[in-house]
Design a protein around this motif. Structure first.
Motif, PDB file in Angstrom:
ATOM      1  N   MET A   5     -10.839 -10.524 -15.089  1.00 16.99           N
ATOM      2  CA  MET A   5      -9.654 -10.933 -14.354  1.00 16.99           C
ATOM      3  C   MET A   5      -8.367 -10.560 -15.089  1.00 16.99           C
ATOM      4  N   THR A   6      -8.421 -10.508 -16.423  1.00 15.50           N
ATOM      5  CA  THR A   6      -7.255 -10.039 -17.176  1.00 15.50           C
ATOM      6  C   THR A   6      -6.957  -8.593 -16.815  1.00 15.50           C
ATOM      7  N   GLY A   7      -8.013  -7.754 -16.781  1.00 11.77           N
ATOM      8  CA  GLY A   7      -7.810  -6.359 -16.390  1.00 11.77           C
ATOM      9  C   GLY A   7      -7.261  -6.233 -14.986  1.00 11.77           C
ATOM     10  N   VAL A   8      -7.796  -7.019 -14.059  1.00 15.33           N
ATOM     11  CA  VAL A   8      -7.338  -6.956 -12.673  1.00 15.33           C
ATOM     12  C   VAL A   8      -5.885  -7.404 -12.559  1.00 15.33           C
ATOM     13  N   SER A   9      -5.507  -8.449 -13.313  1.00 17.55           N
ATOM     14  CA  SER A   9      -4.145  -8.967 -13.203  1.00 17.55           C
ATOM     15  C   SER A   9      -3.118  -7.941 -13.661  1.00 17.55           C
ATOM     16  N   TYR A  10      -3.440  -7.146 -14.684  1.00 16.19           N
ATOM     17  CA  TYR A  10      -2.502  -6.113 -15.129  1.00 16.19           C
ATOM     18  C   TYR A  10      -2.531  -4.896 -14.204  1.00 16.19           C
ATOM     19  N   MET A  11      -3.624  -4.717 -13.472  1.00 16.63           N
ATOM     20  CA  MET A  11      -3.742  -3.572 -12.581  1.00 16.63           C
ATOM     21  C   MET A  11      -2.986  -3.784 -11.269  1.00 16.63           C
ATOM     22  N   ILE A  12      -2.901  -5.024 -10.800  1.00 22.09           N
ATOM     23  CA  ILE A  12      -2.353  -5.299  -9.471  1.00 22.09           C
ATOM     24  C   ILE A  12      -0.933  -4.778  -9.277  1.00 22.09           C
ATOM     25  N   PRO A  13      -0.007  -4.885 -10.260  1.00 27.01           N
ATOM     26  CA  PRO A  13       1.327  -4.301 -10.029  1.00 27.01           C
ATOM     27  C   PRO A  13       1.283  -2.799  -9.747  1.00 27.01           C
ATOM     28  N   PHE A  14       0.365  -2.070 -10.378  1.00 27.65           N
ATOM     29  CA  PHE A  14       0.226  -0.644 -10.096  1.00 27.65           C
ATOM     30  C   PHE A  14      -0.309  -0.440  -8.682  1.00 27.65           C
ATOM     31  N   VAL A  15      -1.239  -1.319  -8.266  1.00 25.45           N
ATOM     32  CA  VAL A  15      -1.775  -1.251  -6.909  1.00 25.45           C
ATOM     33  C   VAL A  15      -0.664  -1.447  -5.888  1.00 25.45           C
ATOM     34  N   ALA A  16       0.134  -2.493  -6.092  1.00 25.74           N
ATOM     35  CA  ALA A  16       1.192  -2.814  -5.127  1.00 25.74           C
ATOM     36  C   ALA A  16       2.238  -1.703  -5.074  1.00 25.74           C
ATOM     37  N   ALA A  17       2.718  -1.279  -6.246  1.00 24.01           N
ATOM     38  CA  ALA A  17       3.772  -0.264  -6.278  1.00 24.01           C
ATOM     39  C   ALA A  17       3.264   1.063  -5.730  1.00 24.01           C
ATOM     40  N   GLY A  18       2.142   1.542  -6.263  1.00 22.30           N
ATOM     41  CA  GLY A  18       1.628   2.839  -5.826  1.00 22.30           C
ATOM     42  C   GLY A  18       1.164   2.834  -4.390  1.00 22.30           C
ATOM     43  N   GLY A  19       0.427   1.799  -4.012  1.00 26.48           N
ATOM     44  CA  GLY A  19      -0.117   1.762  -2.662  1.00 26.48           C
ATOM     45  C   GLY A  19       0.943   1.662  -1.593  1.00 26.48           C
ATOM     46  N   LEU A  20       1.954   0.837  -1.822  1.00 25.05           N
ATOM     47  CA  LEU A  20       2.992   0.690  -0.806  1.00 25.05           C
ATOM     48  C   LEU A  20       3.883   1.932  -0.730  1.00 25.05           C
ATOM     49  N   LEU A  21       4.102   2.600  -1.861  1.00 31.34           N
ATOM     50  CA  LEU A  21       4.857   3.859  -1.815  1.00 31.34           C
ATOM     51  C   LEU A  21       4.092   4.920  -1.026  1.00 31.34           C
ATOM     52  N   ILE A  22       2.783   5.006  -1.258  1.00 33.78           N
ATOM     53  CA  ILE A  22       1.963   5.953  -0.502  1.00 33.78           C
ATOM     54  C   ILE A  22       1.989   5.614   0.985  1.00 33.78           C
ATOM     55  N   ALA A  23       1.853   4.317   1.299  1.00 37.93           N
ATOM     56  CA  ALA A  23       1.886   3.902   2.702  1.00 37.93           C
ATOM     57  C   ALA A  23       3.222   4.240   3.342  1.00 37.93           C
ATOM     58  N   LEU A  24       4.314   4.027   2.617  1.00 36.95           N
ATOM     59  CA  LEU A  24       5.644   4.360   3.137  1.00 36.95           C
ATOM     60  C   LEU A  24       5.771   5.861   3.369  1.00 36.95           C
ATOM     61  N   SER A  25       5.194   6.649   2.477  1.00 37.06           N
ATOM     62  CA  SER A  25       5.262   8.107   2.651  1.00 37.06           C
ATOM     63  C   SER A  25       4.533   8.546   3.913  1.00 37.06           C
ATOM     64  N   PHE A  26       3.418   7.890   4.217  1.00 34.40           N
ATOM     65  CA  PHE A  26       2.696   8.216   5.449  1.00 34.40           C
ATOM     66  C   PHE A  26       3.506   7.814   6.674  1.00 34.40           C
ATOM     67  N   ALA A  27       4.204   6.679   6.578  1.00 36.70           N
ATOM     68  CA  ALA A  27       5.006   6.228   7.709  1.00 36.70           C
ATOM     69  C   ALA A  27       6.162   7.194   7.984  1.00 36.70           C
ATOM     70  N   LEU A  28       6.715   7.783   6.934  1.00 35.57           N
ATOM     71  CA  LEU A  28       7.863   8.678   7.092  1.00 35.57           C
ATOM     72  C   LEU A  28       7.458  10.120   7.392  1.00 35.57           C
ATOM     73  N   GLY A  29       6.361  10.556   6.783  1.00 32.62           N
ATOM     74  CA  GLY A  29       6.014  11.973   6.887  1.00 32.62           C
ATOM     75  C   GLY A  29       4.671  12.287   7.493  1.00 32.62           C
TER      76      GLY A  29
END
Length: 486
Positions: free
Chosen positions: A136-160
C-alpha cells in the motif's frame, strides 16, 4: 486528559481526515483535549514538541508508516488501523487512557532507536500486515502519477481524438495556435508520467521494506520490469525483491570506517546490481510470459466471463471503500491502461462505475427514507452525491461505520451489479479517475450510465430493506412523535 494523534492512510485522502475528525469529536464528547496531525496527501502540520511533551498518551491511527515516530519515544502509544479510529474512536480513546494509566512515566528511548522514515511499518505486526503495508505504501506514492498522467491522456483524447497517439513529438513540431498540438502535448506529457508508474510502485515498496537505501534498487528493478515486458506484476515483485535484498545486505557486519558510507554508496550500489541482474537474467522474462498470458486472457474475455470479472472487481471496490481490497482492484484496472486493449479499457470503466455506486446509493437511500438514518448520516448523504459522482468511494464510510452489517453487503451487491453490467455492455474508459466528469471519454456512455443507475438502485433498495430488519413500527414512529411534540 490530553491526547495527541497521527492519522495516515495509504492514499492520504479521505480516511486520513475522517479518522482525525472522529478522534477529535470523540475527545470533545468525553471532555478531553485532542490534537491530530493528519499525514495526508496535502502534507501535514507537525505536532509541536510542547504538545507532545504535554500529552498523556499518543494514538497512531495509520495503515502506512508514521513519519518521525521517534518524536513519541517514551510516551504511552496506542496503534490501530485508520478504520478503527473511524468506527470506534471512543474505544480507541479508552485504550489510550488505559495505557496511560499503566505507563505514566516511561523512560524515553534514544531517538536513534526508531528510524524517521515515513514508510517503516509497525514493529511486531504479523507478516501479512507488513506485506499489506509495504504494497500500500507503493500504491500510495504511485497514485499521483496515475491521476496526473491518466487525466492528461484522457484530456488529450477529448481534444484530439484517439489518433492523437500517432502525432509527431512536440519537440519536433508544436504550434501554439493549434488545438491538435496542445492535445499532442498533453498526451506526451501524460504518457511520460505513466512511464513512471511501475518504477515508482517498485521503488516505494522497497522503501517501505528497507528504508532509504532500497529506493534506487527498487526504482531500477521496476524500470527493468517495464523493459522486459513484466509490467505491474514485475514491478510488485521487483519492489519486494529489492527490499529483501537490502534487508539481507544491511545485516552484514562491516568495519566502523565503512559503516558511514554503507547507506549512501555501498547498499544502493550492491542492491541495484543484484536486483538488476536478477530481473534481467533470471525472473524478468518468466514474469513477462505470465503477463502476456494474462493480457491474452483479458483480451479474450467476453459474455458471461467478462460480466463475472466485472462483478468480482465491483464487489472488491465496494467492500472496504478505499481500503486495501479496493486498491487491489483499482491498481489492477490502472495497470491495464498501459496495455490499452479493449478488455483492459472495459475493466477500467467497470471499476470506476462500481466505485461510484456506494456513495450515490447511500445518498439516495438516506434521501428516500431519511427516518431510517441518523441526522449525521442524512447530512453525510447530502455530500455523498458529489463524492460518488467524483468516484470517491470513501463517501460511503460514515454509513458503513455506523451499521456495517447492513450497509456493506448492500453496497457490495450494488457495485457488483454495476461492474457486471458495465462489462456486459462493453463500456470502455481511458481515464483512471474523474467519475461522471469524464463521461465524454466513455465508450457506450448511455449503457454505462444505465449500469451505474442500476447498481445505485439495487444497493439503495438492499440497504433500505436491511435497515427494516429488526425495526418495529414503534421504533419507526418514535421520531415522528417526537417531532410532533416539539
Amino acid at each position: 486528559m490530553k491526547y495527541v494523534a497521527v492519522t495516515a492512510c495509504p492514499t492520504g485522502i479521505a480516511h486520513t481526515y475522517m479518522a482525525a475528525e472522529a478522534l477529535e469529536q470523540a475527545a470533545k464528547d468525553a471532555g478531553h483535549e485532542m490534537l491530530v496531525e493528519t499525514q495526508g496527501s496535502a502534507g501535514s502540520t507537525p505536532l509541536s514538541t510542547a504538545d507532545i511533551e504535554a500529552a498523556d498518551a499518543v494514538i497512531l491511527a495509520a495503515d502506512v508508516g508514521v513519519r518521525d515516530r521517534d518524536r513519541f519515544a517514551g510516551k504511552p502509544v496506542v496503534e490501530a488501523p485508520v478504520k478503527q479510529a473511524i468506527n470506534d474512536a471512543a474505544g480507541l480513546l479508552q485504550r489510550a487512557a488505559d495505557v496511560a494509566a499503566q505507563q505514566p512515566a516511561a523512560t524515553p528511548e534514544p531517538a536513534a532507536a526508531e528510524p524517521e522514515l515515513a514508510s517503516k511499518v509497525v514493529a511486531g505486526t504479523g507478516f501479512g500486515t507488513r506485506l499489506r503495508q509495504w504494497l500500500m505504501t507503493g500504491v500510495s506514492y504511485m497514485i499521483p502519477f496515475v491521476a496526473a498522467g491518466g487525466l492528461l491522456i484522457a484530456l488529450s483524447f477529448a481534444l484530439g481524438g484517439y489518433q492523437i497517439t500517432e502525432a509527431p513529438p512536440v519537440t519536433e513540431h508544436f504550434d501554439a495556435a493549434s488545438l491538435v498540438s496542445w492535445a499532442a502535448l498533453f498526451n506526451q506529457v501524460g504518457s511520460t508520467a505513466f512511464e513512471f508508474l511501475v518504477p515508482v510502485l517498485a521503488g516505494f515498496i522497497a522503501f517501505a521494506i528497507a528504508d532509504r537505501p532500497a529506493i534506487a534498487p527498487g526504482f531500477v528493478g521496476g524500470a527493468v520490469a517495464v523493459t522486459v515486458g513484466a509490467g505491474f506484476l514485475g514491478g510488485l515483485i521487483a519492489g519486494l525483491l529489492a527490499g529483501a535484498v537490502l534487508l539481507a545486505l544491511k545485516r552484514i557486519k562491516v568495519p566502523r570506517g565503512i559503516a558511514g558510507i554503507m547507506p549512501v554508496v555501498v547498499l544502493p550500489l550492491l542492491g541495484t546490481l543484484i536486483v538488476g541482474v536478477l530481473m534481467f537474467v533470471v525472473i524478468g522474462k518468466p514474469i513477462a510470459l505470465v503477463m502476456t498470458a494474462l493480457t491474452g486472457w483479458l483480451t479474450g474475455l467476453s459474455g458471461a466471463n467478462a460480466a463475472l470479472l466485472g462483478a468480482l472487481l465491483g464487489a472488491m471496490i465496494a467492500f472496504d471503500m478505499g481500503g486495501p481490497i479496493n486498491k487491489v482492484a483499482y491498481t489492477f484496472a490502472v495497470g491495464g491502461l498501459s496495455i490499452a486493449t479493449t478488455a483492459s479499457l472495459e475493466i477500467m470503466a467497470a471499476v470506476m462505475a462500481a466505485g461510484m455506486v456506494p456513495p450515490l446509493a447511500l445518498a439516495l437511500a438516506s434521501a428516500v427514507r431519511g427516518k431510517l438514518f441518523t441526522p449525521a448520516e442524512r447530512a453525510s448523504g447530502r455530500t455523498a452525491w458529489l463524492l460518488g459522482a467524483s468516484f470517491i468511494t470513501e463517501g460511503a464510510i460514515p454509513f458503513a461505520a455506523g451499521d456495517p452489517l447492513r450497509v456493506i453487503p448492500s453496497i457490495v451487491l450494488g457495485s457488483a451489479t454495476t461492474g457486471a453490467l458495465s462489462m456486459a455492455f462493453g463500456a470502455s474508459l481511458r481515464a483512471p479517475h474523474g467519475g461522471i466528469f469524464v463521461l465524454p471519454l466513455v465508450g457506450n456512455a448511455l449503457p454505462y450510465l444505465g449500469a451505474i443507475a442500476a447498481g445505485v438502485v439495487v444497493a439503495a433498495i438492499a440497504v433500505l430493506f436491511a435497515k427494516q430488519i429488526g425495526r418495529t413500527e414503534t421504533a419507526e414512529a418514535a421520531p415522528e412523535k417526537t417531532a410532533v411534540a416539539a
